[in-house]
Design an enzyme around this catalytic site. Sequence first.
Site, PDB file in Angstrom:
ATOM      1  N   HIS A 113       0.852  -1.192   0.000  1.00  0.00           N
ATOM      2  CA  HIS A 113       0.000   0.000   0.000  1.00  0.00           C
ATOM      3  C   HIS A 113       0.884   1.237   0.000  1.00  0.00           C
ATOM      4  CE1 HIS A 113      -3.542  -2.496   0.962  1.00  0.00           C
ATOM      5  NE2 HIS A 113      -2.677  -3.189   1.684  1.00  0.00           N
ATOM      6  N   ARG A 178      19.744 -10.885   6.324  1.00  0.00           N
ATOM      7  CA  ARG A 178      21.033 -10.620   5.693  1.00  0.00           C
ATOM      8  C   ARG A 178      21.794 -11.939   5.557  1.00  0.00           C
ATOM      9  NH1 ARG A 178      21.158 -10.020  10.904  1.00  0.00           N
ATOM     10  NH2 ARG A 178      23.003 -10.447  12.137  1.00  0.00           N
ATOM     11  N   ARG A 181      26.455 -16.533   5.729  1.00  0.00           N
ATOM     12  CA  ARG A 181      27.607 -17.218   5.142  1.00  0.00           C
ATOM     13  C   ARG A 181      27.151 -18.037   3.949  1.00  0.00           C
ATOM     14  NH1 ARG A 181      28.121 -22.679   6.129  1.00  0.00           N
ATOM     15  NH2 ARG A 181      26.951 -23.601   7.857  1.00  0.00           N
TER      16      ARG A 181
END
Length: 202
Positions: A113, A178, A181
């Site tokens: 939205h 994130r 490894r």
Amino acid sequence: MNQKERMLAGLPYRAWQDGLEEERTHCKEVIYDLNHLHPRDRAQIPEILKALFGRTGEDVWLEPPFHCDYGWNIEVGDHFFANYNLTILDVGKVTIGSHVMIAPNVSLYTAGHPLHPASRDSGYEYGAPITIGDHVWIGGSVVILPGVTIGEGAVIGAGSVVSRDVPPGVLAAGNPCRVLRAITEEDRDYYWRNFRFDVTDY
């Protein structure tokens, strides 16, 4: 261009016009039947999914309950498994590869939205596609946001909020998600953390 065409093009659209509300109602009816199957009737699940989704491969399964908006905007490959409480807001295309495993309480949100309240109050919304590659494992309670691609062989740790693309072959986790490894050939010998397999057929 009607509102469904705008939705499929990723343009701002209004979700209650041009038959979209009726399509969502039909989807809810199919999902109601899926989510209320008696345990002895669970063998019907793959056929219901094949009728609901836009495309399915071989050996597809999910554990009810499940929720989505349209169903026909979802494609899954071979050997697909999703555990309890998968939610897919599929106003944008959702493409899921083969050998994908999804843990409980995962949410895939292609819908969004406008940020500004006046624009949001107009009733316009949008969708951006989500793509999940082959051999991906999505951990429990993960949220995947609009426009995200998760690369082949990636693993997303439990509780992550994925707001950006994840490259292939990595372990990624967190909020925001994130890369932690790369997943390497050495990982093959371990079934969890530093616990080695005690069998040879893995």
